[in-house]
Design an enzyme around this catalytic site. Structure first.
Site, short mmCIF file in Angstrom:
data_model
loop_
_atom_site.label_atom_id
_atom_site.label_comp_id
_atom_site.label_asym_id
_atom_site.label_seq_id
_atom_site.Cartn_x
_atom_site.Cartn_y
_atom_site.Cartn_z
N SER A 159 0.83 -1.21 0.00
CA SER A 159 0.00 0.00 0.00
C SER A 159 0.86 1.25 0.00
O SER A 159 0.36 2.33 -0.26
CB SER A 159 -0.86 0.08 1.25
N HIS B 99 -1.38 -2.73 -7.00
CA HIS B 99 -2.09 -2.38 -5.78
C HIS B 99 -3.58 -2.64 -5.96
O HIS B 99 -4.30 -1.82 -6.52
CB HIS B 99 -1.79 -0.89 -5.46
N GLU C 215 -4.27 -0.24 -9.05
CA GLU C 215 -3.31 0.86 -9.25
C GLU C 215 -1.97 0.20 -9.60
O GLU C 215 -1.44 -0.57 -8.79
CB GLU C 215 -3.22 1.69 -7.97
N ASN D 164 -3.28 6.50 -1.98
CA ASN D 164 -3.14 6.84 -0.57
C ASN D 164 -2.62 8.25 -0.34
O ASN D 164 -2.85 8.83 0.71
CB ASN D 164 -2.26 5.80 0.12
N1 LIG Z 1 -6.01 -4.73 3.77
C1 LIG Z 1 -6.13 -3.79 2.87
O1 LIG Z 1 -7.13 -3.05 2.83
C2 LIG Z 1 -5.06 -3.62 1.83
C3 LIG Z 1 -5.35 -2.95 0.63
C4 LIG Z 1 -4.36 -2.85 -0.36
C5 LIG Z 1 -3.09 -3.37 -0.13
N2 LIG Z 1 -2.82 -4.01 1.07
C6 LIG Z 1 -1.48 -4.56 1.26
O2 LIG Z 1 -1.55 -5.96 1.03
C7 LIG Z 1 -0.57 -6.64 1.83
C8 LIG Z 1 -1.26 -7.71 2.66
O3 LIG Z 1 -2.25 -7.11 3.47
P1 LIG Z 1 -3.44 -7.96 4.13
O4 LIG Z 1 -4.43 -6.97 4.61
O5 LIG Z 1 -3.85 -9.06 3.23
O6 LIG Z 1 -2.68 -8.60 5.39
P2 LIG Z 1 -3.03 -9.94 6.20
O7 LIG Z 1 -2.38 -9.77 7.52
O8 LIG Z 1 -4.48 -10.24 6.11
O9 LIG Z 1 -2.25 -11.08 5.38
C9 LIG Z 1 -0.87 -11.17 5.27
C10 LIG Z 1 -0.52 -12.64 5.16
O10 LIG Z 1 0.87 -12.76 4.81
C11 LIG Z 1 1.42 -13.84 5.53
N3 LIG Z 1 2.88 -13.65 5.60
C12 LIG Z 1 3.56 -12.76 6.37
N4 LIG Z 1 4.89 -12.89 6.13
C13 LIG Z 1 5.03 -13.88 5.20
C14 LIG Z 1 6.15 -14.45 4.54
N5 LIG Z 1 7.40 -14.06 4.80
N6 LIG Z 1 5.92 -15.43 3.64
C15 LIG Z 1 4.66 -15.85 3.36
N7 LIG Z 1 3.57 -15.33 3.95
C16 LIG Z 1 3.75 -14.36 4.86
C17 LIG Z 1 0.71 -13.81 6.87
O11 LIG Z 1 0.79 -15.08 7.52
C18 LIG Z 1 -0.71 -13.43 6.44
O12 LIG Z 1 -1.51 -14.56 6.19
C19 LIG Z 1 0.14 -5.55 2.62
O13 LIG Z 1 1.29 -5.14 1.94
C20 LIG Z 1 -0.90 -4.42 2.65
O14 LIG Z 1 -0.31 -3.14 2.83
C21 LIG Z 1 -3.78 -4.15 2.03
#
Ligand SMILES: NC(=O)c1ccc[n+]([C@@H]2O[C@H](COP(=O)([O-])OP(=O)(O)OC[C@H]3O[C@@H](n4cnc5c(N)ncnc54)[C@H](O)[C@@H]3O)[C@@H](O)[C@H]2O)c1
Length: 282
Positions: free
Chosen positions: A119, A140, A152, A190
């Site tokens: 993000s 994104h 994005e 963002n």
């Molecule tokens: N949640 C949102 O609204 C949103 C929107 C756009 C982008 N993002 C981005 O997406 C990414 C994930 O966010 P999320 O909300 O899905 O988080 P989340 O916590 O729901 O999921 C992350 C997952 O990654 C796994 N993980 C962590 N380290 C790891 C590794 N080294 N190898 C393999 N798996 C690993 C965790 O176990 C977890 O299941 C982040 O970079 C976040 O900034 C989130």
């Protein structure tokens, strides 16, 4: 550069949505996470969400079964050597993401494209951890992935035209509308969204209006589906704070200073919807 197999690392909220949409669009999907239990949970979530689409008449039960059949959950990353494109959706931590990309760089052939769903972290810096910055890009997706139309697409300084074109095609093939921008703190989404949320929090802190009035004015007046305070709770207040800090550091401009109320709430562990307390109670 045609993509047939998509690797998704991180099976959380975003990764499971990306795997769902890729599989439903006909791609073979490899899905990895740290623990088998997280993968089992992701699979169950994907199945439930596909079932919802069947109930709504968006796809047939047969299409649902085919989509699920295209997803292979992986113990470790060795199978990712077969991916044409890897989309990373793990924790928003630069060091952890760079470590993962270094590992993938050693496993995947040179032609494999790498995309990060970050993000806020610089695509140029993440690409610098690999030997393929030309084949590295930001993808994104918005939350919830199966519902939101935008991807994005962020070009790092070294991203090649071929990579950008292949990723635009991939996003379209996943039924999304990709829009390109260049790497810059907060990208476009963002950089524009978070100052608005921060300003709404400042208006609340100063007693300009109640939370309901602030959200109501923005919903009715600007035609936003959610008010900025409710949206902050949905995104997560810790995430909002960390993105504001990326903007503040990246631009060195005091206008991105996080509201002291936001800082205090995160310090208290009030993170919005996930913790149950935020600007609203859940
Ligand atoms: N949640 C949102 O609204 C949103 C929107 C756009 C982008 N993002 C981005 O997406 C990414 C994930 O966010 P999320 O909300 O899905 O988080 P989340 O916590 O729901 O999921 C992350 C997952 O990654 C796994 N993980 C962590 N380290 C790891 C590794 N080294 N190898 C393999 N798996 C690993 C965790 O176990 C977890 O299941 C982040 O970079 C976040 O900034 C989130």
């Amino acid at each position: 550069m045609e993509v047939g197999t998509v690797g998704v690392v991180g099976a959380g909220q975003m990764g499971s949505g990306i795997a769902h949409v890729a599989a439903a669009s006909g791609f073979r999907v490899l899905l990895a996470d740290l623990e088998a239990s997280f993968l089992a949970k992701a699979r169950a979530t994907i199945e439930k969400n596909l079932e919802r689409e069947v109930a709504k008449g968006k796809r047939t039960a047969d299409e649902k079964a085919q989509a699920l059949g295209r997803i292979t959950v992986c113990d470790g990353l060795s199978r990712f050597a077969a991916a044409d494109c890897v989309i990373e959706a793990i924790v928003e931590d630069e060091t952890v993401k760079k470590d993962l990309f270094r590992e993938l760089d050693a496993i995947c052939p040179e032609k494999t494209l790498f995309a990060s769903n970050t993000s806020s972290i610089s695509i140029t810096r993440l690409a610098g951890a690999t030997r393929r910055p030309g084949r590295f890009i930001g993808m994104h997706f918005m939350n919830p992935v199966p519902v939101m139309g935008l991807v994005e697409v962020i070009r790092g300084i070294a991203t090649s035209d071929e990579t950008a074109a292949a990723i635009l095609d991939l996003a379209r093939a996943m039924g999304k509308t990709p829009i390109l921008c260049n790497d810059s703190p907060g990208f476009v989404s963002n950089r524009v969204l978070l100052p608005m949320i921060n300003e709404a929090i400042e208006a609340l802190r100063e007693g300009v209006a109640t939370r309901e009035a602030i959200d109501g004015i923005m919903k009715l007046g600007m035609n936003h589906p959610m008010g900025p305070l409710a949206l902050a709770d949905f995104i997560g207040l810790d995430t909002c704070l960390s993105i504001l800090r990326v903007l503040q550091q990246g631009f060195g401009d005091p206008r991105y200073r996080p509201s002291p109320l936001l800082v205090k709430m995160v310090d208290a562990g009030w993170l919005g919807k996930t913790s149950g307390e935020g600007f609203y109670d859940y």
